[in-house]
Design a protein around this motif. Structure first.
Motif: not given
Ligand code: UDP
Ligand code: MG
Length: 329
Positions: A13, A15, A17, A52, A80, A104-105, A107, A141, A205, A208, A213-214, A219
């Motif tokens: 997924p 968003y 990116e 997304d 989205n 996608a990041d 991690q 986090k 892990r 990024r 981060t999204r 959220r």
């Molecule tokens: N993502 C998505 N839609 C959203 C928010 C996030 O598809 O509305 C995707 C984002 O691109 C990533 C994954 O969900 O691939 C996890 O997001 P993020 O890395 O920001 O979250 P974290 O790892 O910080 O929890």
């Protein structure tokens, strides 16, 4: 124990990116090519990037990658819809005997995919990636994530500690997931409900690779709340308990007031005994109504049966993919 290689799909997924995507595509492609070359997965294995509703160049990047690289396919959502829905769109539209979902990041360590496939070959329908440590996350986090799992478990939601959405699902598990038509989607809670033989693969892990981060606090809180109210009736039961406790306290209060009237010679504290309970009970009632309203809102969303995502476009390779595969795996 199956020895035939599985057809693998990796669902990502995305968003906004654009910063991470080029590296992600390259790393996942080389991983896939290596797995194919070693006969671990079949030659039709591919990557599925779900856009997304990004506002940046994510979709055009995916399109141009798909054009150049036969292993890359794209699915574009019309707007989205959030990580969970984007993930679901990928899982339900990617073909293959085994589907791995990864952020996608990057991690999550992509090397664990091979160990997931091993567990799958040994008969596990679901393989959960579990983070060993969170050294690269910020203190906040890490703390919020720990509290998140702890509280979900306290509320009786079945979640695996430190498992996010990095997992492998076999075809049978995905077909079972298709039957879960709820709109308030919380995959981490649903996957354990599916049953099937489940294995765990541990990994470290990382930070990024690019972008940011999204999942800001807002959220995260909303995801935690989603988890609780979609899977647990504990808050509703809490209301009952609170109601009983408050009633008991006010009964005691009434008894005390009566005793003071009958046996005491002092004037009754009229203001406190009248006004305080009114405010207190008013507050409790509002709180309870709020929690009930939360569940009502969920029922409202569920009965509307709105689609959870709308696919606006697919790249050529992702068109008309057969969704149901051979029952192998
Ligand atoms: N993502 C998505 N839609 C959203 C928010 C996030 O598809 O509305 C995707 C984002 O691109 C990533 C994954 O969900 O691939 C996890 O997001 P993020 O890395 O920001 O979250 P974290 O790892 O910080 O929890
Ligand atoms: Mg991330």
């Amino acid at each position: 124990m199956s020895t035939t290689p599985a057809r693998l799909s990796i669902v990502v997924p995305c968003y906004n990116e654009e910063a991470a995507l080029p590296v992600t595509v390259e790393r996942l492609t080389s991983l896939l090519e290596a797995l194919i070359a070693r006969g671990i997965v079949t030659g039709e294995s591919a990557l599925y990037f779900v856009d997304d509703g990004s506002a940046d160049r994510t979709w055009s990047l995916i399109e141009s990658c798909a054009h150049r690289n036969g292993r890359v396919h794209g699915i574009k959502l019309s707007r989205n819809r959030g990580h969970q829905n984007a993930l679901l769109a990928g899982l339900l539209n990617a073909p293959g005997d085994a589907v791995v979902s990864i952020d996608a990041d990057l991690q999550d360590d992509v090397v664990a995919i091979e160990r997931m496939l091993e567990a799958h070959a040994q008969g596990a329908q679901i393989v959960l990636g579990v983070r060993r440590a969170r050294v690269h996350d910020t203190w906040f986090k890490r703390f919020s994530a720990e509290q998140y799992y702890r509280w979900l478990q306290r509320f009786g939601v079945e979640v695996v500690y430190n498992h996010a959405d990095y997992r492998l699902m076999g075809r049978r598990a995905i077909e079972a997931l298709r039957g879960y038509e709820e709109v308030n989607l919380f995959l981490r809670g649903i996957v354990p409900q599916l049953g099937f033989r489940t294995a765990i693969v541990e990994y470290d892990r990382a930070a990024r690779i690019a972008g940011h981060t999204r999942y800001p606090l807002r959220r995260m809180v909303s995801l935690a709340w989603e988890g609780v109210t979609s899977f647990s009736a504990v808050p509703l039961r809490f209301i009952t308990g609170l109601g009983v406790a408050v009633s008991a306290v006010s009964l005691g209060f009434a008894a005390w007031a009566l005793a003071a009237k009958l046996f005491g010679d002092q004037a009754l504290p009229g203001w406190a005994s009248t006004v305080v309970p009114i405010y207190f009970l008013g507050g409790v009632q509002l709180l309870c109504l709020g929690i009930i309203g939360e569940y009502l809102a969920k029922i409202y969303a569920e009965v509307k049966r709105r689609p959870r995502y709308v696919i606006e476009a697919k790249t050529a390779g992702a068109q008309g993919q057969p969704v149901r595969e051979s029952p192998a795996g």
